[in-house]
Design an enzyme around this catalytic site. Structure first.
Site, PDB file in Angstrom:
ATOM      1  CG  HIS A   1      -5.790  -2.090   0.265  1.00 45.18           C
ATOM      2  ND1 HIS A   1      -4.894  -2.030  -0.786  1.00 45.18           N
ATOM      3  CD2 HIS A   1      -5.238  -1.349   1.261  1.00 45.18           C
ATOM      4  CE1 HIS A   1      -3.856  -1.287  -0.426  1.00 45.18           C
ATOM      5  NE2 HIS A   1      -4.040  -0.867   0.797  1.00 45.18           N
TER       6      HIS A   1
ATOM      7  CB  SER B   1      -0.932  -0.043   1.215  1.00 44.33           C
ATOM      8  OG  SER B   1      -1.925   0.937   1.149  1.00 44.33           O
TER       9      SER B   1
ATOM     10  CG  ASP C   1      -6.491  -3.593  -3.349  1.00 45.53           C
ATOM     11  OD1 ASP C   1      -7.267  -2.656  -3.081  1.00 45.53           O
ATOM     12  OD2 ASP C   1      -5.271  -3.541  -3.108  1.00 45.53           O
TER      13      ASP C   1
END
Lengths: 387, 387
Positions: free
Chosen positions: A348, A149, A315
């Protein structure tokens, strides 16, 4: 599998101000970090792990409260990032709220907490701060830099800012920049915090309050974007908290509401509001292609590392298509790149979870990195090491 | 194309309390409505248009302020829902904030505004209130009931609650219920409102304030879910408001932020906070399959109408897959159903826009409805009509 065990965070103070992308400077500051495993004699087995919004230097093992690190399933002896082979470093970024200098610490100019006056920090600024820490630890070159991320953005930035200092970059569930929708979600969260009367323009510390209402809303919203629609449906669906409908607009009716409120409550109890603003802004600003008129391939021309990109099918915050943009930019430069798109249901959040296929990809890649740097040999001394 | 022109809303008072799904009753109440076109002599050409969260009885034409109705591109002379052939009714639902009895009106029990004590109303309650209005207008059976999003849920509910009174149901961009993710977004918005100190437990009227901070956040968040990721990217992308980065966490940096703040500001200036809670709850509660153990086909068994379902490819709030669930339930019952999945870039908002393929589908369907009810003949008198 074994854990690295109990770990004690270390601190390093930097008296020299850090020049920032904004043109401002961060005055003398402290970084908190942890290390796991041992540095080899040739100092070629160091791996830096970069953290995302709500994480810290505490990557693996158990802290003083017995809490496991946020990537403990990935990092440890015999784990995909094997601490019997690598010297792993986790560092808390400046501006965060887990020990390194942040908005809750005194501004040397005033003696009062920085609050909203803490300088705006970017992904590149964090990478610079991390590079200084490596200087102090005597690490010229990383075997690998790893992050998911926002952490993945730092890993990518390393390869552009310090091309000679990174042999491998592993960037998971990340993107070359935020979309308008990503920025929009961040902005809603920030407005919830900033317009909370207890925010006091970012100087709430002196009022003895925290903008808990805003932080709760921000976290609830964040949670929705970390999970996939499907996993939310599977986990909560339309299940009621009680047996029958209560017909209420303000009380909890559905289990998903109860879950989100709980997450919001927990978060507001420990996370700093100014940190939330700073870190979401760092996300917004990251955009290596900007200085190249939007040409991502041009942006990645200076990189010298080999790359592993990993994305997860469900995601929708940092969708696989975004990782593929990076892969294409790397291929256009004839950089070495491996890419894995993992079919995982968790959205995610999958990058933090112990998915077998995902972890096999990571294990295989780090196995190659280890062989390349001779890290499969017995370790021999080195700086620090908390294991 | 021509407009129905200037329209004047009408009012109807109902002295008899409305029994609600919750078991409570709504005391004597007033509905505000508009009509366009003329009722045929046989009273078979009436079409009811149901509104969604942020809309009203003002469906078409221009109101006293010269504002066009929210579906003015669809409803008017020569338009897909042709007011030279149909007698069209738009009605504001109780609990809303556009004229019909709502939380800002006096509770007869106390003489004070209902506020948070306004009874929780459901899609089915609204349909009951609409049915009473049709009774008064002398309409036994609707040629069609039409709605998008939450309005589509009302159209569906009509076919189950009053099967004999609906010949056609046109439900656009809707769903058989909300997903956990949908409910989650609603809950975040509600928490933003309820935890705004100016909400005062829903009794802010007496304090002379409105929970504007909460309403702004709720609207900003809503807007994200109305637009597709792609259309946001096309419309705003990462464009800055000014030429250069300002490095700020609280001020506007990106155009998308400016747009969302503006939308939030506007909304907080006219929308009622209690209405927001009531209407999002009505969305949460709608679930015709619930009384049938989750069996949607069983839920639709009583319907007698013919159906048109329309969805839009980029609508991630009420995705095409949700419309297909309804289509399947209808087919399982051998009900007559047409289904159009429109390839449109605009996300959920597409149902309000003038997309050529979408409007052609609507025009063709209403053409058939008109022929079936003889509405292509010259209209002959009838109740009211504001055109």
């Amino acid at each position: 599998m074994a854990s690295v065990g109990r770990v004690t965070p270390q601190q390093m103070h930097f008296a020299e101000p850090l020049p920032l992308q904004s043109g401002a400077r961060l005055a003398g500051y402290t970084l908190v970090y942890e290390t796991y495993g041992k540095m080899n004699a040739d100092r070629r087995n160091a791996v830096l792990v970069c953290h995302a919004l709500n994480a810290s230097h505490h990557v693996a093992g158990l802290d003083a409260d017995g809490q496991p690190g946020w990537w403990d399933n990935l990092v440890g002896p015999g784990k995909p990032l094997d601490t019997t082979r690598f010297f792993v470093i986790g560092v808390n970024n400046p501006g965060s709220c887990f020990g390194s200098t942040g908005p809750m610490h005194p501004d040397p100019a005033t003696g009062q907490p920085y609050g909203a006056d803490f300088p705006v920090v970017t992904v590149e600024d964090w990478v610079d701060a991390q590079a200084r820490l490596l200087d102090r630890l005597g690490i010229d070159q990383l075997a690998a830099v790893l992050g998911g991320s926002l952490g993945g953005m730092q890993a990518l930035a390393w390869t552009l800012r310090y091309p000679q200092r990174v042999r491998h970059c592993i960037a998971v569930a990340t993107a070359p920049n935020l979309t308008a929708q990503n920025i929009a979600f961040n902005e809603v969260a920030r407005r919830a915090i900033v317009t909370d009367p207890d925010f006091h323009g970012g100087h709430f510390y002196r009022h003895g309050v925290v903008p808990a209402r805003g932080l709760r809303v921000a976290r609830m919203l964040g949670h929705i974007t970390y999970l996939s629609d499907d996993s939310m449906e599977a986990k909560f669906g339309r299940r009621l908290r009680d047996d029958a409908l209560a017909y209420t607009t303000q009380d909890i009716e559905f289990q998903i509401e109860s879950y989100l409120r709980h997450q919001g409550e927990k978060f507001a109890g420990y996370f700093d509001a100014n940190t939330y603003l700073l870190i979401t802004r760092a996300l917004d600003y990251f955009d290596p292609a900007r200085a190249h008129g939007g040409d991502l391939a041009a942006a990645f021309a200076p990189a010298r590392a080999s790359f592993l990109l990993v994305s997860f099918t469900t995601d929708w915050r940092f969708a696989p298509a975004r990782s593929r943009e990076i892969v294409k930019a790397l291929v256009d430069n004839r950089h070495r790149v491996s890419y894995a798109e993992i079919d995982a249901p968790h959205g995610h959040d999958a990058f933090l979870l112990d998915d077998a296929r995902y972890h096999e990809v990571m294990r295989a890649y780090f196995g190659n990195v280890a062989r390349e740097c001779g890290a499969s040999l017995a370790p021999a001394g080195g700086a620090g090491g908390a294991a």
